[in-house]
Design a protein around this motif. Structure first.
Motif, short mmCIF file in Angstrom:
data_model
loop_
_atom_site.label_atom_id
_atom_site.label_comp_id
_atom_site.label_asym_id
_atom_site.label_seq_id
_atom_site.Cartn_x
_atom_site.Cartn_y
_atom_site.Cartn_z
N ALA A 1 0.84 -1.20 0.00
CA ALA A 1 0.00 0.00 0.00
C ALA A 1 0.87 1.25 0.00
O ALA A 1 0.60 2.23 -0.71
CB ALA A 1 -0.93 -0.01 1.21
N ASP A 2 1.95 1.24 0.80
CA ASP A 2 2.89 2.37 0.81
C ASP A 2 3.53 2.54 -0.57
O ASP A 2 3.67 3.66 -1.07
CB ASP A 2 4.00 2.14 1.84
N PHE A 3 3.93 1.43 -1.13
CA PHE A 3 4.60 1.46 -2.44
C PHE A 3 3.67 2.06 -3.50
O PHE A 3 4.07 2.95 -4.26
CB PHE A 3 5.02 0.05 -2.84
N ALA A 4 2.43 1.58 -3.54
CA ALA A 4 1.47 2.07 -4.53
C ALA A 4 1.16 3.55 -4.32
O ALA A 4 0.90 4.28 -5.28
CB ALA A 4 0.18 1.24 -4.46
N LYS A 5 1.22 4.00 -3.06
CA LYS A 5 0.95 5.41 -2.74
C LYS A 5 2.06 6.31 -3.28
O LYS A 5 1.81 7.40 -3.79
CB LYS A 5 0.82 5.56 -1.23
N HIS A 6 3.31 5.85 -3.15
CA HIS A 6 4.46 6.70 -3.49
C HIS A 6 4.98 6.52 -4.91
O HIS A 6 5.64 7.41 -5.45
CB HIS A 6 5.60 6.45 -2.51
N VAL A 7 4.72 5.36 -5.51
CA VAL A 7 5.27 5.06 -6.84
C VAL A 7 4.13 4.92 -7.85
O VAL A 7 3.42 3.92 -7.84
CB VAL A 7 6.12 3.76 -6.81
N PRO A 8 3.93 5.91 -8.70
CA PRO A 8 2.85 5.80 -9.69
C PRO A 8 3.19 4.82 -10.80
O PRO A 8 4.36 4.48 -11.01
CB PRO A 8 2.75 7.23 -10.24
N VAL A 9 2.19 4.37 -11.51
CA VAL A 9 2.40 3.54 -12.70
C VAL A 9 2.92 4.43 -13.82
O VAL A 9 2.39 5.51 -14.07
CB VAL A 9 1.09 2.84 -13.13
N ARG A 10 3.98 3.96 -14.46
CA ARG A 10 4.61 4.74 -15.53
C ARG A 10 4.84 3.87 -16.75
O ARG A 10 5.06 2.67 -16.62
CB ARG A 10 5.99 5.26 -15.09
N ASP A 11 4.88 4.50 -17.92
CA ASP A 11 5.41 3.83 -19.10
C ASP A 11 6.78 4.44 -19.40
O ASP A 11 7.30 5.24 -18.60
CB ASP A 11 4.46 3.94 -20.30
N TYR A 12 7.38 4.07 -20.51
CA TYR A 12 8.74 4.54 -20.79
C TYR A 12 8.82 6.05 -20.87
O TYR A 12 9.78 6.66 -20.37
CB TYR A 12 9.26 3.91 -22.09
N GLU A 13 7.83 6.67 -21.50
CA GLU A 13 7.84 8.13 -21.64
C GLU A 13 7.90 8.81 -20.28
O GLU A 13 8.62 9.80 -20.10
CB GLU A 13 6.59 8.59 -22.40
N ASP A 14 7.15 8.28 -19.31
CA ASP A 14 7.12 8.89 -17.98
C ASP A 14 8.43 8.67 -17.23
O ASP A 14 8.84 9.50 -16.42
CB ASP A 14 5.97 8.31 -17.15
N LEU A 15 9.09 7.53 -17.48
CA LEU A 15 10.34 7.21 -16.79
C LEU A 15 11.56 7.80 -17.51
O LEU A 15 12.67 7.82 -16.97
CB LEU A 15 10.49 5.69 -16.68
N LYS A 16 11.33 8.31 -18.70
CA LYS A 16 12.43 8.74 -19.57
C LYS A 16 13.37 9.78 -18.94
O LYS A 16 14.59 9.69 -19.14
CB LYS A 16 11.86 9.28 -20.89
N PRO A 17 12.88 10.76 -18.17
CA PRO A 17 13.82 11.72 -17.56
C PRO A 17 14.88 11.05 -16.69
O PRO A 17 16.04 11.48 -16.68
CB PRO A 17 12.90 12.62 -16.72
N TYR A 18 14.50 9.99 -15.98
CA TYR A 18 15.47 9.25 -15.18
C TYR A 18 16.41 8.45 -16.08
O TYR A 18 17.63 8.42 -15.86
CB TYR A 18 14.75 8.29 -14.22
N VAL A 19 15.83 7.79 -17.09
CA VAL A 19 16.65 6.96 -17.98
C VAL A 19 17.69 7.81 -18.70
O VAL A 19 18.85 7.40 -18.86
CB VAL A 19 15.77 6.21 -19.02
N GLU A 20 17.31 9.02 -19.10
CA GLU A 20 18.24 9.89 -19.81
C GLU A 20 19.46 10.23 -18.95
O GLU A 20 20.58 10.35 -19.46
CB GLU A 20 17.53 11.17 -20.28
#
Length: 492
Positions: free
Chosen positions: A59-78
């Motif tokens: 429940a904590d994890f789902a509260k703090h970590v949203p569902v993302r696809d590659y586009e949403d995670l891209k700033p970190y990946v870059e």
């Protein structure tokens, strides 16, 4: 029995027993994986941004970590691509698996020293489960081939990158090196058609026992073998006994393959991706693949028909039900968090947890509210072919919203190896199977909103030419089974 096959049987028993230990404790196993992942990544950029130090439960994890696809995670990946450390996972990744995206162009999926071994072990364990179940191990003495991408890698900021299958080629165990084909030089050929021709020449006179790859590309290999030898693949390779595949459903290809081979061979289905190796077929006669719950991946599941809601419920392994279409969300020891891989799955068993891939959340037809998914069109074609000698090379489905005359319809583009004697009856058989599976589609037909299926024949090698025209011939590239627009349809 050779020493190698005897050793394979002993090792297979050990791996089977090890698997049972975690498979019989699925919820506990997944909880341990989540705790490990959060603890390991707590001091990364991502972990600090998402309050990992305060996460104690799902429940904590789902509260703090949203569902993302590659586009949403891209700033970190870059940041990782630029060479920064401790961004998504401690340190730097060993590799990037480079895949072709849609809106994002090239996608770089990290592979770490913690995640990489699981890709290798899962492929190995799939074969060992087969050995344990069937007692068949003679194939280890023959030659094995995996039709894959080039193993040549590039480097960017101290991190090597290439296609996943090419990266994996660097990790083939020493005891398999003598058996492995094709040669390194042939594997490095970029042009897919030249590569297949070279593989045919290299393997034609070898004792091939195991052949592996995406069915559509293995089919090309088999066709060229048959053309060269003027006989069935099963005659060319008398000891060919095991076909290993993944990426797409084998059923639409099964009749075609059995005709090319000239006999039946055992098969093992895999569910690998750049993001992780998720499942493999652990029983020959059980439906579905064993979901790997102890491989550094924490799974969440969202019901597909709720996925686009504002706050859909995220289910864990102990909460899922059989037969429901779920979008699979993963968090991994490669630094992917709440990541939507785009695949939809259904559970076929919960003791142990087995899944089938039912399609892609972005690959569907709902131009009229029918919510048709990949599994349904594949099943419909399979059902229409049963009891006939019809053979299909490839197919895809798209809606026709604005026909020149009459009601709209679903248009099935099919490349036949052997056509039905009565095309109208065959299209009606597909339509009947679709209506049986999908109540929304049935309502649209009976309500005269749609007319029945229309089949458009695609010429010989038409789909290969299409894939070639968009630069996606061969390797790990797959043709979508269905689309909600007519981009592919119009190109065909």
């Amino acid at each position: 029995m050779s020493i190698k096959s005897f050793a394979a049987k002993l090792f297979a028993k050990k791996i089977y027993n090890d698997t049972q230990k975690w498979a019989q404790k699925p919820v506990e196993t997944q909880q341990k994986v989540l705790e490990m992942l959060v603890a390991k990544a707590a001091q990364t950029n991502f972990g600090k941004d998402h309050h990992f130090e305060g996460i104690r439960s799902h429940a904590d994890f789902a509260k703090h970590v949203p569902v993302r696809d590659y586009e949403d995670l891209k700033p970190y990946v870059e940041k990782v691509v630029k060479g920064q450390e401790d961004v998504l996972w401690p340190g730097k990744p060993l590799y990037f698996a480079k895949t072709s995206g849609t809106t994002s162009g090239a996608k770089y999926i990290p592979l770490t020293k913690e995640s990489m071994p699981y890709h290798i072990e899962a492929a190995r364990n799939a074969i060992l489960h087969y050995v344990h179940e069937t007692g068949k191990a003679q194939f280890v003495d023959g030659k094995m081939i995996f039709l894959q991408g080039s193993p040549e890698l590039e480097e960017k900021n101290g991190i090597k990158f290439g296609r996943l299958s090419g990266i994996v080629a660097h990790f083939v165990p020493a005891y398999l090196q003598r058996n492995r084909m094709p040669s390194w030089e042939t594997n490095c050929i970029d042009d897919w058609e030249q590569k297949v021709d070279a593989i045919v020449e290299e393997t034609y006179n070898e004792d091939m026992s195991v052949i592996s790859g995406i069915p559509s590309w293995v089919q090309m290999y088999f066709e060229r073998l048959e053309k060269k030898g003027h006989k069935k693949v099963g005659e060319i390779f008398k000891n060919f006994s095991l076909f290993i595949y993944g990426g797409v459903n084998y059923e639409p290809y099964r009749a075609k393959f059995e005709n090319l081979i000239g006999r039946k061979v055992d098969s093992i289905e895999l569910f690998p991706a750049s993001e992780g190796f998720f499942a493999y077929q652990d029983k020959q006669n059980a439906k579905g693949m064993l979901l790997l719950l102890n491989s550094g991946i924490f799974y969440e599941f969202i019901k597909a028909d709720e996925f686009f809601n504002e706050h859909p419920k995220r289910y864990t392994i102990g909460e899922v039900e059989l037969g429901i279409n779920y979008v699979m969300i993963i968090s991994t020891n490669a630094g992917l968090w709440g990541y939507n891989i785009g695949d939809t799955i259904q559970f076929t068993s919960t003791k142990p947890y087995r899944v089938i891939v039912s399609g892609r959340i972005k690959h569907y037809i709902s131009a009229f509210g029918e919510h048709v998914i990949g599994k349904e069109v594949e099943n419909a074609l399979k059902e229409a072919m049963e009891g006939t000698d019809v053979r299909v090379n490839e197919f895809t489905v798209a809606p026709q919203i604005n026909p020149d005359s009459g009601l709209p319809y679903h248009e099935w583009f099919i490349e036949f190896e052997k056509e039905p004697t009565d095309m109208n009856a065959f299209s009606l058989a597909i339509d009947k199977a679709m209506r049986k599976q999908n109540v929304y589609y049935d309502d649209l037909i009976s309500g005269n909103i749609l007319r029945t299926v229309v089949i458009t024949k695609v010429g010989r090698n038409g789909f290969q030419e299409y894939m070639k025209s968009i630069g996606k011939l061969g390797g790990q590239n797959k043709l979508p089974r269905l689309s909600n627009d007519r981009k592919i349809a119009d190109a065909l």
